[in-house]
Design an enzyme around this catalytic site. Structure first.
Site, PDB file in Angstrom:
ATOM      1  N   LYS A 198      -1.961  -8.292  18.898  1.00 24.56           N
ATOM      2  CA  LYS A 198      -0.660  -7.655  19.072  1.00 24.56           C
ATOM      3  C   LYS A 198      -0.009  -8.067  20.398  1.00 24.56           C
ATOM      4  O   LYS A 198       1.222  -8.209  20.475  1.00 24.56           O
ATOM      5  CB  LYS A 198      -0.790  -6.136  18.974  1.00 24.56           C
ATOM      6  CG  LYS A 198      -1.214  -5.654  17.583  1.00 24.56           C
ATOM      7  CD  LYS A 198      -0.231  -6.061  16.503  1.00 24.56           C
ATOM      8  CE  LYS A 198      -0.584  -5.475  15.148  1.00 24.56           C
ATOM      9  NZ  LYS A 198       0.387  -5.858  14.099  1.00 24.56           N
TER      10      LYS A 198
ATOM     11  N   SER B 114       2.735  -3.137  18.079  1.00 23.60           N
ATOM     12  CA  SER B 114       1.994  -1.878  18.208  1.00 23.60           C
ATOM     13  C   SER B 114       2.057  -1.444  19.657  1.00 23.60           C
ATOM     14  O   SER B 114       2.361  -2.251  20.554  1.00 23.60           O
ATOM     15  CB  SER B 114       0.533  -2.109  17.791  1.00 23.60           C
ATOM     16  OG  SER B 114      -0.292  -1.017  18.143  1.00 23.60           O
TER      17      SER B 114
ATOM     18  N   ASP C 111      -1.290 -14.377   0.471  1.00 24.19           N
ATOM     19  CA  ASP C 111      -2.222 -14.361   1.595  1.00 24.19           C
ATOM     20  C   ASP C 111      -1.510 -15.048   2.754  1.00 24.19           C
ATOM     21  O   ASP C 111      -1.296 -16.268   2.733  1.00 24.19           O
ATOM     22  CB  ASP C 111      -3.504 -15.112   1.231  1.00 24.19           C
ATOM     23  CG  ASP C 111      -4.569 -15.035   2.313  1.00 24.19           C
ATOM     24  OD1 ASP C 111      -4.221 -14.752   3.482  1.00 24.19           O
ATOM     25  OD2 ASP C 111      -5.758 -15.280   2.004  1.00 24.19           O
ATOM     26  N   VAL C 112      -1.113 -14.278   3.762  1.00 24.59           N
ATOM     27  CA  VAL C 112      -0.293 -14.834   4.841  1.00 24.59           C
ATOM     28  C   VAL C 112      -1.045 -15.839   5.697  1.00 24.59           C
ATOM     29  O   VAL C 112      -0.442 -16.540   6.519  1.00 24.59           O
ATOM     30  CB  VAL C 112       0.314 -13.722   5.737  1.00 24.59           C
ATOM     31  CG1 VAL C 112       1.257 -12.834   4.932  1.00 24.59           C
ATOM     32  CG2 VAL C 112      -0.775 -12.895   6.419  1.00 24.59           C
TER      33      VAL C 112
ATOM     34  N   ASN D 123       4.701  -7.553   8.896  1.00 21.37           N
ATOM     35  CA  ASN D 123       4.000  -6.275   8.985  1.00 21.37           C
ATOM     36  C   ASN D 123       2.528  -6.379   8.600  1.00 21.37           C
ATOM     37  O   ASN D 123       1.731  -5.512   8.958  1.00 21.37           O
ATOM     38  CB  ASN D 123       4.696  -5.259   8.077  1.00 21.37           C
ATOM     39  CG  ASN D 123       3.953  -3.951   7.971  1.00 21.37           C
ATOM     40  OD1 ASN D 123       3.847  -3.198   8.944  1.00 21.37           O
ATOM     41  ND2 ASN D 123       3.409  -3.658   6.787  1.00 21.37           N
TER      42      ASN D 123
ATOM     43  N   TYR E  91      -7.740  -6.674  17.655  1.00 22.88           N
ATOM     44  CA  TYR E  91      -6.441  -6.115  17.281  1.00 22.88           C
ATOM     45  C   TYR E  91      -5.485  -6.121  18.476  1.00 22.88           C
ATOM     46  O   TYR E  91      -4.330  -6.564  18.367  1.00 22.88           O
ATOM     47  CB  TYR E  91      -6.634  -4.685  16.767  1.00 22.88           C
ATOM     48  CG  TYR E  91      -5.364  -4.007  16.304  1.00 22.88           C
ATOM     49  CD1 TYR E  91      -4.833  -4.275  15.046  1.00 22.88           C
ATOM     50  CD2 TYR E  91      -4.695  -3.089  17.115  1.00 22.88           C
ATOM     51  CE1 TYR E  91      -3.671  -3.659  14.611  1.00 22.88           C
ATOM     52  CE2 TYR E  91      -3.532  -2.469  16.688  1.00 22.88           C
ATOM     53  CZ  TYR E  91      -3.032  -2.749  15.430  1.00 22.88           C
ATOM     54  OH  TYR E  91      -1.876  -2.141  15.002  1.00 22.88           O
TER      55      TYR E  91
ATOM     56  N   ARG F 291       0.845  -1.201   0.000  1.00 25.12           N
ATOM     57  CA  ARG F 291       0.000   0.000   0.000  1.00 25.12           C
ATOM     58  C   ARG F 291       0.877   1.246   0.000  1.00 25.12           C
ATOM     59  O   ARG F 291       1.786   1.384   0.814  1.00 25.12           O
ATOM     60  CB  ARG F 291      -0.913   0.031   1.223  1.00 25.12           C
ATOM     61  CG  ARG F 291      -1.963  -1.052   1.232  1.00 25.12           C
ATOM     62  CD  ARG F 291      -3.068  -0.725   2.203  1.00 25.12           C
ATOM     63  NE  ARG F 291      -3.869   0.393   1.726  1.00 25.12           N
ATOM     64  CZ  ARG F 291      -4.734   1.060   2.480  1.00 25.12           C
ATOM     65  NH1 ARG F 291      -4.896   0.752   3.746  1.00 25.12           N
ATOM     66  NH2 ARG F 291      -5.431   2.057   1.967  1.00 25.12           N
TER      67      ARG F 291
END
Length: 276
Positions: A175, A158, A79-80, A106, A171, A17
């Site tokens: 993390k 993060s 696609d991880v 990432n 999320y 991106r």
């Protein structure tokens, strides 16, 4: 003057991106002489629309920008969450460049923001599958490629890996889990000369960050996004939110020989905000 990553080969997942964190890390690695692999989802999937992922076209645009600066660049849509695709990513990298030295995990979903009462099981699974399972699969197969030569694995965690945030249960959980994965893998892979560390940035206004700005400025009752960002600056000891270049510089450090005796760490890159 010798560049500190000269001759190294690096994969950065979720790097397709424009103006994203992944692109910034790629550029920093390329500037230090690394050969690099741009990889992202390529095509939309469940809970991952075209505006939330790096498309194949965008990946190629990023690669061309890097090539124009003299970097050797490979692009591979991956696609991880899919182990076969992850194996293909590693295999094609080694086939093309002869080795793999650096992996940066990432890829992540950070745009599903809603109260726990409204979060669906499918949404929870989407976040955990990309953010945590994806890091596990990429680490597993990268370590196979690095086991005879050593290497560097860097997980982009993060501030949410250490602190809780409302409306981001999946999320934040993913993390926090990434730090556990970092520590476990550091212990297990250290004997092979593979270091595993995490960087923990605070808020960075990328495309994803802009969505978070919009959401949290309303949730927390600010009149505007500008007011929300002003408040963010005021509570940070260094007086500003993070920049892509801050996290990229930390990744370069962990990838370099200067960090050869550091493993299992989760380093804040937050201008003192997390500590404060």
């Amino acid at each position: 003057m010798t560049k500190i990553l000269e001759g190294k080969v690096a994969i950065v997942t979720g790097s397709g991106r424009k103006l994203g964190l992944g692109q910034g890390i790629l550029k920093a690695f390329a500037d230090e002489g690394a050969k690099i692999v741009v990889t992202d989802l390529g095509t939309p999937s469940d809970h991952m629309e075209a505006g939330d992922i790096g498309t194949t076209t965008e990946m190629e645009d990023i690669a061309e920008d890097l090539r124009s600066s003299g970097a050797e660049v490979l692009t591979i849509a991956t696609d991880v969450r899919d182990e076969a695709q992850v194996k293909n990513l590693i295999a094609k990298t080694v086939e093309t460049f002869g080795r793999l030295d650096i992996l940066v995990n990432n890829a992540g979903i950070g745009y599903i923001m809603k109260p726990i009462f409204e979060l669906s099981g499918d949404e929870w699974d989407a976040v955990l599958d990309v953010n945590l399972k994806g890091a596990f699969l990429c680490t597993k197969h990268a370590a196979f490629a690095m086991k005879d030569t050593g290497g560097r694995i860097i997980n982009v965690a993060s501030q949410a890996a250490k602190s809780g945030f409302p409306h981001m249960a999946a999320y934040t959980s993913s993390k926090h889990g990434m730090i556990g994965l970092t520590r476990s893998n550091a212990v297990e892979l250290g004997g092979l000369g593979i270091t595993v560390n995490a960087v923990c940035p605070n808020h960075v206004t990328t495309g994803l960050g802009a969505k978070q700005n919009e959401y949290f400025s309303k949730l927390l009752g600010f009149d505007s996004v500008d007011a929300y960002l002003t408040n963010m600056k005021q509570k940070n000891p260094l007086g500003r939110p993070g920049l892509v270049t801050d996290t990229a510089a930390a990744c370069v450090f962990f990838a370099s020989d200067a960090a050869c005796y550091i493993t299992g760490e989760a380093m804040n890159v937050s201008g003192g905000e997390e500590m404060h």
